[in-house]
Write an enzyme that holds these catalytic residues in place. Sequence first.
Site, mmCIF file in Angstrom:
data_model
loop_
_atom_site.group_PDB
_atom_site.id
_atom_site.type_symbol
_atom_site.label_atom_id
_atom_site.label_comp_id
_atom_site.label_asym_id
_atom_site.label_seq_id
_atom_site.Cartn_x
_atom_site.Cartn_y
_atom_site.Cartn_z
ATOM 1 N NE ARG A 90 -1.750 -10.912 11.261
ATOM 2 C CZ ARG A 90 -2.709 -11.306 12.090
ATOM 3 N NH1 ARG A 90 -2.435 -12.097 13.097
ATOM 4 N NH2 ARG A 90 -3.949 -10.894 11.907
ATOM 5 C CE1 TYR A 136 0.786 -2.638 5.488
ATOM 6 C CE2 TYR A 136 -0.507 -2.013 3.585
ATOM 7 C CZ TYR A 136 0.709 -2.167 4.188
ATOM 8 O OH TYR A 136 1.837 -1.857 3.500
ATOM 9 C CD GLU A 137 -1.559 -8.467 5.496
ATOM 10 O OE1 GLU A 137 -2.052 -9.463 6.054
ATOM 11 O OE2 GLU A 137 -1.748 -8.204 4.299
ATOM 12 N N GLY A 138 -3.907 -6.922 10.066
ATOM 13 C CA GLY A 138 -4.244 -7.048 11.494
ATOM 14 C C GLY A 138 -3.692 -5.857 12.238
ATOM 15 C CD GLN A 155 -0.512 -8.412 14.294
ATOM 16 O OE1 GLN A 155 0.082 -9.447 14.599
ATOM 17 N NE2 GLN A 155 -1.282 -8.324 13.239
#
Lengths: 593, 593
Positions: free
Chosen positions: A301, A441-443, A448
């Site tokens: 992240r 992407y990555e959450g 977040q």
Amino acid sequence: MYRAPVEEIAHTLKSVTGFGKALDAGRFGDLGEDLVDAILAEAGRFASDEIAPLNEIGDTEGAKLDDGVVTTPAGWKQLYRSWIDGGWNGLTGPEDFGGQGLPMLMSVAALEMWNSGSLAFGIGPTLTMGAVEALEKHASDELKAKYLEKLVTGEWMGTMNLTEPQAGSDLNALKARAEPVGDGTYRIFGQKIFITYGEHDFTDNIIHLVLARLPDAPAGTRGISLFLVPKFFVGDDGSLGARNDVFCSGLEHKLGIHASPTCTMIYGDGKFGDEPGAIGWLIGEENRGLACMFTMMNNARLAVGMQGVAVAETATQKAIAYAKERTQGRAPGFSGEGMSPIIQHPDVARMLMTMKALTQGARAICYSCAEALDMARLTEGDEAKAWSERASLITPIAKAFSTDIGMEVASLGVQVHGGMGFIEETGAARLLRDSRIAPIYEGTNGIQAIDLVTRKLPLSGGDTVARLIAEFKADAEAARADNSGALAGVADRLEAAIADLEAATAYMQAALAEGRQPDALTGATPYLRLFGLTATVALVARGVLADAQAPQAAARAALARFAAANFAPETAGLLAAATEGAASLKGAEAALA
Amino acid sequence: MYRAPVEEIAHTLKSVTGFGKALDAGRFGDLGEDLVDAILAEAGRFASDEIAPLNEIGDTEGAKLDDGVVTTPAGWKQLYRSWIDGGWNGLTGPEDFGGQGLPMLMSVAALEMWNSGSLAFGIGPTLTMGAVEALEKHASDELKAKYLEKLVTGEWMGTMNLTEPQAGSDLNALKARAEPVGDGTYRIFGQKIFITYGEHDFTDNIIHLVLARLPDAPAGTRGISLFLVPKFFVGDDGSLGARNDVFCSGLEHKLGIHASPTCTMIYGDGKFGDEPGAIGWLIGEENRGLACMFTMMNNARLAVGMQGVAVAETATQKAIAYAKERTQGRAPGFSGEGMSPIIQHPDVARMLMTMKALTQGARAICYSCAEALDMARLTEGDEAKAWSERASLITPIAKAFSTDIGMEVASLGVQVHGGMGFIEETGAARLLRDSRIAPIYEGTNGIQAIDLVTRKLPLSGGDTVARLIAEFKADAEAARADNSGALAGVADRLEAAIADLEAATAYMQAALAEGRQPDALTGATPYLRLFGLTATVALVARGVLADAQAPQAAARAALARFAAANFAPETAGLLAAATEGAASLKGAEAALA
């Protein structure tokens, strides 16, 4: 063409975060300022001279799939080879396994530069580094012995296999399964999608980390285990053996980062081997895979946050260069012949200052997150806990704020170019296309924001966030105490922004404490933005005072004043939006019917 | 897939603007509500069923150039043919020349729908309509007789040739030249770039309107004349003759609107005809070409504003549909089995409400602009002047605010789709790509903001803007007077926003009056945004009360409350940014060095 802003990066690392003082105090052992500067300079050279020139062909050619074989664009395989030959993959890797064990601060600075050169290139190693970390922390000694060194050096790359068609943000819905063979290995079956660099020609082997469920595992995320699944089996002597039963069945046709192959991976289809099932080895404990994966994910992240900073930096450089060269009209006060460079038009200068100030703010936020990660490792007890929680707190802001501004800055960059911005050959549009994935992407950035509000604000009963805000207050006080006039107007505006941040934080904490989850969730996104903008104003100002005698001090001060005058006043509106709560969405069901 | 929101469009036309009352009062002659509704329904059907299905192939195939011949994507030529066969090109065209003479309000509503179907399709006719208007107002009877009817019906298309490589926003730098032949015609020489639909296969002839300089013309924009240059010469009987000396030498490779050919046009290269020089006929007076061109351009600006609304509407529909279908996680309060539709997650609902409210606000602003244009034609004397000035005032807001939010909404649409949003086949990314041109062409949004502040705020000594703001105040008062609770919280927030708008307006007017041009120019962009957001809150609220008994009233009220709670509070920050003046950029030269 991108030139790595090594000086500004070094300044932010050493003077905006506490890295410079920590180096002086010997906290990083043998690592000294000279070595830091030398590494940054060489990383900058590699990013500017080797990576950036290959970005355009990466975009236009893209990665190609033919019968399970993925070919990267012309020159890219060689680029990766020079990059690992330079030792860059192992920058922060464990020294026992061939890494250089350098701080995360060095890693994020380098990551910024790789990604400014090309987001499509930068994302690949990010996943390998995540795999290294997950193995280092959770794998057995046997697995480490066999795989870790080659992942650290980059001779092999690693991947991260979470997503399935029905399971994106929500991993509860994960279906891939793992059946114990009886010899300590497992047969993995399932389809994974959106697997970055899932297949490619950079390396001879690819080490997949795959989430799957054991038979009779509990439902939901408590029944997920993590497996290591090599593309080719590895002998005890390190030699490559037979092909494992995993292959790439499709590449996505994406808006951007075309050179980065985004793969659909099929595990256990019987395409390779005697019987169906990709052979995997358990990493960590059964059913504890998510915890292992989060080791990869948190740093990923931050790395994606760096992509936001990186694309913003490239877009800003490009727009400034164009605005200096392109002439149109006559700006007020222009006394030259003919037309003015458009950079002299106030509206264009406003766009460029916005781009530059947001970029610098996001950079400082991300570097502060890396500092916290480093300090957590170098300290112990309560101090380590405080640093670790600070990293946890900043991570979602670093990821979401930076990637949001990455896209905004890239879009402003297109606008500065006028009609030329819409033409692909100019390259400004490519940055916008590339930047668009990072908030997803990555959450997703919404995830977040929810993470920040619901899991990070409560850390240490609110002390973690209070301590960070206290540092911003110290920045405001320092700005007020400065008599040079360089930061005129900054203290008042920063203090007002901090007051808004505190009010919004108190609202969120109360909402959670009182079980008003929907109130917190509804305002999470504006809250994160409020946090990011306030941090930007504080940290850009901090950079001025941290080195007030530097030749760049006047330029930095102009940026700090601009940020205070233009970003700080946004916080009042964000406070209102963040604290309206669930009432904001009353009747939304009808409105969205 | 896009479904034209005919009901919401009709509501906005008839109840948010004064069109409904004007129709009832017979101001539009025979035109009655039934006919209006029937036209909207049929336009909606055409946009949804005929245009929208061809958008994807338009994007993937794009327009192609081969030896000067441009081929549009499969099905597009037939689409254009059905569209003109439906009489749509002549909707507002002069009745004497085969048009239907309908109000601009009908035109913008239809334009919205064509562009929601496909921006790449919608932009072509926009230019033909501009050419019709320029010819109608400025051309000789001979030119009108020969060209106007075929442009009105759409049998031929028109183009607008302004831009040259060195002359984009600044037409002073224009170099194309026109030499009198002696027989009343001129030979045109020069290169024009970014010419939308400059060459294509839709029609047998293309009528180019071209800006060029006569010999010995004064320098700057006062030495520019407008010429009509047909691709094929036209006989007195209307038959097509020889090819004129103009051709398309290149197509741009663009970020979006791929089906729309963006041409480099070469005039007078000697490729066709006996001697070099494209033959052109003067439109209007010598050296007065810019005034003629502005006739085209002002309406084109509103039409581009409609593109912003259009793409926002399509993106919103698409995102809502996806968010209802896609399930992930469990939203607070969700009591169903398994995962919730993501629309139930507050953060997703917030994105969708933002999209929908911004879309509706921009739609209402643009329709208000069209109303002012219509009323200016239907009234006389002071009343006509007031309406005309109102149209002038709203035009830059309609263009810039709508296209800015078009892009923002399209980007949010990608975000709602998560990982799927980055995949081209989903179509969300295409909307973002397409939307990105609208803030650039027909005068960049920065130019619009400068136009608003420096040329529109001073109209009638400030009365024009004051009258518009007074109407927003009436909306706030009406919201306060409403006892139903539907607009709870709206009046206070709208009034605060209006106060900010008034303060910013006063600042701008003072800056101009006192010769502080740079102060006005520096804050122009945040000022325009402030105006657009305030208008959004006012007009969305107006729509609720205008038909408080409608079945849609509750849905509209939810949107109005959301806009008031989330957009109105932004105005304070925008006021600060707009009124910081040139001080905002103090030191920018060093910071951008």
